[in-house]
Design a protein around this motif. Structure first.
Motif, PDB file in Angstrom:
ATOM      1  N   ASP A  40      35.717  16.646  46.407  1.00  0.00           N
ATOM      2  CA  ASP A  40      34.298  16.953  46.617  1.00  0.00           C
ATOM      3  C   ASP A  40      33.672  17.460  45.323  1.00  0.00           C
ATOM      4  OD1 ASP A  40      34.457  16.182  49.254  1.00  0.00           O
ATOM      5  OD2 ASP A  40      34.495  18.222  50.063  1.00  0.00           O
ATOM      6  N   GLU A  54      33.254  14.566  42.911  1.00  0.00           N
ATOM      7  CA  GLU A  54      32.141  13.689  43.302  1.00  0.00           C
ATOM      8  C   GLU A  54      30.859  14.095  42.580  1.00  0.00           C
ATOM      9  OE1 GLU A  54      29.575  12.644  47.300  1.00  0.00           O
ATOM     10  OE2 GLU A  54      31.671  13.173  47.557  1.00  0.00           O
ATOM     11  N   ARG A  82      27.891   8.490  38.625  1.00  0.00           N
ATOM     12  CA  ARG A  82      27.625   7.870  39.932  1.00  0.00           C
ATOM     13  C   ARG A  82      28.124   6.425  40.025  1.00  0.00           C
ATOM     14  NH1 ARG A  82      23.058   9.000  44.037  1.00  0.00           N
ATOM     15  NH2 ARG A  82      23.470  11.026  43.172  1.00  0.00           N
ATOM     16  N   TYR A 111      31.922   6.195  40.835  1.00  0.00           N
ATOM     17  CA  TYR A 111      32.500   6.720  42.069  1.00  0.00           C
ATOM     18  C   TYR A 111      32.803   5.561  43.013  1.00  0.00           C
ATOM     19  CZ  TYR A 111      33.695  10.221  45.483  1.00  0.00           C
ATOM     20  OH  TYR A 111      34.399  11.000  46.363  1.00  0.00           O
ATOM     21  N   THR A 157      28.950   8.023  48.774  1.00  0.00           N
ATOM     22  CA  THR A 157      28.865   9.478  48.871  1.00  0.00           C
ATOM     23  C   THR A 157      28.336   9.848  50.253  1.00  0.00           C
ATOM     24  OG1 THR A 157      26.604   9.546  48.050  1.00  0.00           O
ATOM     25  CG2 THR A 157      28.370   9.676  46.393  1.00  0.00           C
ATOM     26  N   TYR A 158      28.469  11.103  50.599  1.00  0.00           N
ATOM     27  CA  TYR A 158      27.953  11.582  51.882  1.00  0.00           C
ATOM     28  C   TYR A 158      26.454  11.299  51.973  1.00  0.00           C
ATOM     29  CZ  TYR A 158      26.790  14.714  55.704  1.00  0.00           C
ATOM     30  OH  TYR A 158      26.322  15.230  56.891  1.00  0.00           O
TER      31      TYR A 158
END
Length: 122
Positions: A97, A100, A105, A108, A112-113
């Motif tokens: 987390d 992240e 970006r 990743y 993402t959430y």
């Protein structure tokens, strides 16, 4: 009846652990390495990336070692998974987390959430 419940719990959590390890080794850690490489010329700008990323590797290795040592008795395995393996998964998840928020970006590897929650607005 209890035996069936233990078996179901053990199987489900075993799959979750192996999936988590796979996600770390094939997605998160390679992304961390690519992100870290971008700071080779200016390591002072990397912030806490190195400690977080190496922590993910170390905690993944611990998780793998723990799952390899699980008992073979159904009740003992369920207790071990609950009391030993799940907390290790939570430790690893906390580092991921944190990563992240550090990883570029575009690197990743998973949604993402925020992307999951708000994707329907795009």
């Amino acid at each position: 009846r209890a035996e069936v419940m233990f078996e179901n719990y053990n199987t489900t959590l075993g799959i979750e652990v192996l999936t988590m390890i796979d996600m770390m080794e094939t997605g998160i850690l390679p992304a961390c390495a690519k992100d870290m490489a971008k700071y080779a010329a200016m390591p002072k700008l990397a912030g806490e990336r190195e400690s977080v990323y190496t922590g993910i590797k170390a905690e993944t290795d611990k998780l793998r070692a723990l799952i390899d040592k699980k008992p073979h008795d159904l009740k003992a395995e369920a207790t071990y998974l609950c009391d030993t393996v799940k907390p290790q998964m939570a430790t690893l998840r906390a580092l991921v987390d944190k990563a992240e928020g550090l990883i570029e970006r575009s690197l990743y590897p998973y949604p993402t959430y925020e992307e999951l929650v708000y994707a329907h607005h795009a």
